[in-house]
Scaffold this motif. Sequence first.
Motif, short mmCIF file in Angstrom:
data_model
loop_
_atom_site.label_atom_id
_atom_site.label_comp_id
_atom_site.label_asym_id
_atom_site.label_seq_id
_atom_site.Cartn_x
_atom_site.Cartn_y
_atom_site.Cartn_z
N UNK A 191 0.84 -1.20 0.00
CA UNK A 191 0.00 0.00 0.00
C UNK A 191 0.87 1.25 0.00
N UNK A 192 0.31 2.38 -0.45
CA UNK A 192 1.06 3.63 -0.36
C UNK A 192 1.45 3.96 1.08
N UNK A 193 0.59 3.64 2.03
CA UNK A 193 0.90 3.91 3.43
C UNK A 193 2.12 3.13 3.89
N UNK A 194 2.24 1.88 3.45
CA UNK A 194 3.40 1.07 3.81
C UNK A 194 4.67 1.61 3.16
N UNK A 195 4.57 2.12 1.96
CA UNK A 195 5.73 2.73 1.31
C UNK A 195 6.20 3.94 2.11
N UNK A 196 5.27 4.73 2.59
CA UNK A 196 5.60 5.88 3.42
C UNK A 196 6.25 5.44 4.73
N UNK A 197 5.71 4.37 5.33
CA UNK A 197 6.27 3.84 6.57
C UNK A 197 7.71 3.39 6.36
N UNK A 203 14.46 4.07 5.11
CA UNK A 203 14.84 3.64 3.76
C UNK A 203 15.27 4.82 2.90
N UNK A 204 16.27 4.59 2.09
CA UNK A 204 16.75 5.59 1.13
C UNK A 204 15.77 5.70 -0.04
N UNK A 205 15.24 4.55 -0.47
CA UNK A 205 14.26 4.49 -1.55
C UNK A 205 13.42 3.22 -1.33
N UNK A 206 12.33 3.11 -2.07
CA UNK A 206 11.38 2.02 -1.85
C UNK A 206 11.09 1.31 -3.16
N UNK A 207 11.16 -0.01 -3.14
CA UNK A 207 10.77 -0.83 -4.29
C UNK A 207 9.38 -1.40 -4.04
N UNK A 208 8.49 -1.22 -5.00
CA UNK A 208 7.17 -1.85 -4.96
C UNK A 208 7.01 -2.63 -6.25
N UNK A 209 6.60 -3.87 -6.13
CA UNK A 209 6.42 -4.71 -7.31
C UNK A 209 5.01 -5.21 -7.46
N UNK A 210 4.69 -6.28 -6.75
CA UNK A 210 3.40 -6.98 -6.90
C UNK A 210 2.21 -6.03 -6.84
N UNK A 211 2.20 -5.11 -5.91
CA UNK A 211 1.04 -4.24 -5.72
C UNK A 211 0.80 -3.28 -6.88
N UNK A 212 1.80 -3.13 -7.74
CA UNK A 212 1.66 -2.24 -8.89
C UNK A 212 1.61 -3.01 -10.20
N UNK A 213 2.40 -4.08 -10.32
CA UNK A 213 2.60 -4.68 -11.65
C UNK A 213 2.17 -6.13 -11.78
N UNK A 214 1.48 -6.69 -10.78
CA UNK A 214 1.09 -8.10 -10.90
C UNK A 214 -0.42 -8.24 -10.77
N UNK A 215 -1.14 -8.12 -11.90
CA UNK A 215 -2.60 -8.13 -11.88
C UNK A 215 -3.22 -9.37 -11.22
N UNK A 216 -2.60 -10.53 -11.39
CA UNK A 216 -3.18 -11.75 -10.81
C UNK A 216 -3.25 -11.64 -9.29
N UNK A 217 -2.18 -11.15 -8.68
CA UNK A 217 -2.17 -11.00 -7.22
C UNK A 217 -3.14 -9.92 -6.76
#
Length: 228
Positions: A191-197, A203-217
């Motif tokens: 979630x965006x909230x978890x990225x902020x957390x 963290x210097x930067x944040x990687x998000x994968x499944x929540x943005x790019x994996x439609x099946x999940x």
Amino acid sequence: MILTPEGLEALRSQLIVSCQAYPGEPMRDPRTTGQVAASAVIGGAAAIRVQGLADVQFTRTAVEVPVIGLWKDGHDGVFITPTLRHALAVANAGAHVVAIDGTRRARPDGLSLKQTIDGLHAETHALVMADCGSYADAAAAVDAGADLIGTTLAGYTGERPKTDGPDLELLAEIAGAGLGTPLIAEGRIHTPAQARQALDAGAFAVVVGTAITHPASITGWFKGAMHG
């Protein structure tokens, strides 16, 4: 474009999007990966992380932001860019940063993590992101010369429990140690909230994968919430 350690500063507090699909899925096509990556950049991704040599090549032509590449070989143990041979291939495919298993576990080719990082630095211009599973991994990876360290493997190596979301405790521990190497939060950020957390945890930067790019999940999450 050659990405230097100093050039990493442009990624501070930014979002990195991981564009990966699993074997057998309809989106498991390098051309699709490149298109998804380009869409993520339109949305504000400052860098892209992709798996596979062809995916790296297609993504390099599709975006003008740094590309973090890796090569998964196997499913257990050390399988994220597990050897120097894999790492060199990813760099030669065009990755600005090569993500490798950054744990203290034995590597398939018998080389140490330092030997792997030194070999990659000697033969290519690529930087190295060490995917770690614990504080001890992160500290060892910094000593070995990694340009970035990530929490990618937290909860998957047996050293720490697998948290429901990002391992904020580990992020805070590593950040608080002041290791001097950019710390990338990755893993179960849904979630965006978890990225902020994750940023707030250091963290210097944040990687998000499944929540943005994996439609099946993502579809499964919605269906589960509706019928759970």
